[in-house]
Design a protein around this motif. Sequence first.
Motif, PDB file in Angstrom:
ATOM      1  N   CYS A  17      46.673  66.243  41.090  1.00 22.98           N
ATOM      2  CA  CYS A  17      44.996  66.737  40.550  1.00 22.98           C
ATOM      3  C   CYS A  17      44.130  65.446  39.785  1.00 22.98           C
ATOM      4  CB  CYS A  17      45.174  67.608  39.210  1.00 22.98           C
ATOM      5  SG  CYS A  17      45.786  66.670  38.065  1.00 22.98           S
ATOM      6  N   THR A 152      46.993  70.046  33.430  1.00 25.82           N
ATOM      7  CA  THR A 152      45.903  70.601  33.918  1.00 25.82           C
ATOM      8  C   THR A 152      46.925  71.898  35.022  1.00 25.82           C
ATOM      9  OG1 THR A 152      45.390  69.769  35.859  1.00 25.82           O
ATOM     10  CG2 THR A 152      44.291  68.843  34.437  1.00 25.82           C
ATOM     11  N   LYS A 154      46.517  73.549  38.534  1.00 25.71           N
ATOM     12  CA  LYS A 154      46.271  74.696  40.189  1.00 25.71           C
ATOM     13  C   LYS A 154      46.016  74.348  41.393  1.00 25.71           C
ATOM     14  CE  LYS A 154      41.788  71.141  38.818  1.00 25.71           C
ATOM     15  NZ  LYS A 154      40.899  69.199  39.446  1.00 25.71           N
ATOM     16  N   ASN A 174      49.555  68.400  36.714  1.00 26.76           N
ATOM     17  CA  ASN A 174      48.795  69.518  37.563  1.00 26.76           C
ATOM     18  C   ASN A 174      50.404  70.348  37.368  1.00 26.76           C
ATOM     19  OD1 ASN A 174      47.279  71.349  38.668  1.00 26.76           O
ATOM     20  ND2 ASN A 174      48.226  71.096  40.180  1.00 26.76           N
ATOM     21  N   GLY A 176      51.269  74.257  39.247  1.00 29.74           N
ATOM     22  CA  GLY A 176      50.071  75.216  39.630  1.00 29.74           C
ATOM     23  C   GLY A 176      50.197  76.400  38.700  1.00 29.74           C
ATOM     24  N   LYS A 177      49.338  77.429  39.167  1.00 33.44           N
ATOM     25  CA  LYS A 177      48.663  78.735  38.025  1.00 33.44           C
ATOM     26  C   LYS A 177      49.953  79.651  37.979  1.00 33.44           C
ATOM     27  CE  LYS A 177      43.928  78.011  37.361  1.00 33.44           C
ATOM     28  NZ  LYS A 177      42.552  79.382  37.750  1.00 33.44           N
TER      29      LYS A 177
END
Length: 267
Positions: A17, A152, A154, A174, A176-177
């Motif tokens: 990201c 983050t 994403k 980053n 991931g969710k």
Amino acid sequence: MMLRNVCVVSAMFLFACGEPEVVDGAELEAVNQEIVDNLLAAGYPESEIEVGDDGVVIVGGDAVVTLGASREMIGLDGHDDHAGDTRFRQYRTTNLVAPDVAVICIDGSAYTGTMSAALDKAIANYTNLNLSFDMVRTNGSDAGCDAEIVMTAKGGAGGSSGFPEGGLPYHTVNVGKSTANYGLAVATHVITHELGHCIGFRHTDYYNRAISCGTGGNEGDAGVGAIHIPGTPTDAVLNGSVMNSCFNQGSTGQWTASDVTALNALY
């Protein structure tokens, strides 16, 4: 970092990201070409170098490489002592965080629930070792920080980050969710792993990603960024290190003995 399901292998590459260093189209293409050329010169196989749709160059599936970092890898200082003069310097095989970086702030304001708890545990993995730096969680403020890493969330499961540059840790992680769907231990493992890249660690199985991923080859050595740390094993094994290329549903989020040896040796 990618997920390896030990029953059914699912190799998933997640784009980083991080923002590209230059956003103009023509300039971005030129910058990315220089980064790729530098990585090839440093010995990375072409098959391990990707350019994401967002204009970010990634090696090994999850490690972002900036223009400055790629220049450091081949010995370019990047500082001009005289106009138009780029000088070379003697360089190490791994970019590391400088000794004068005492406080690394981790901006976790984007995380809630399982991801927030996992970030706290990942930070504790580092602070409990009494290293040369402290990691401190913040919520957007960088007061009192020598460096800052912004977290983050994403995309799907897994993570991405990058290598140190100019003595500072990489600035963005980053995860991931959907990583949270695998539970607290796995989420802790992925965050700890990506923070490891930020302070200069390569994948333990960089020479054969199939060890932890079930598929994949050599990310590239060439004496750059893959120096063996004394006191640690020379052969990687499945679940033998937080820094293996891929995680799985049994990942614990805890350092192995060789991980601790490596961290203490460097920091």
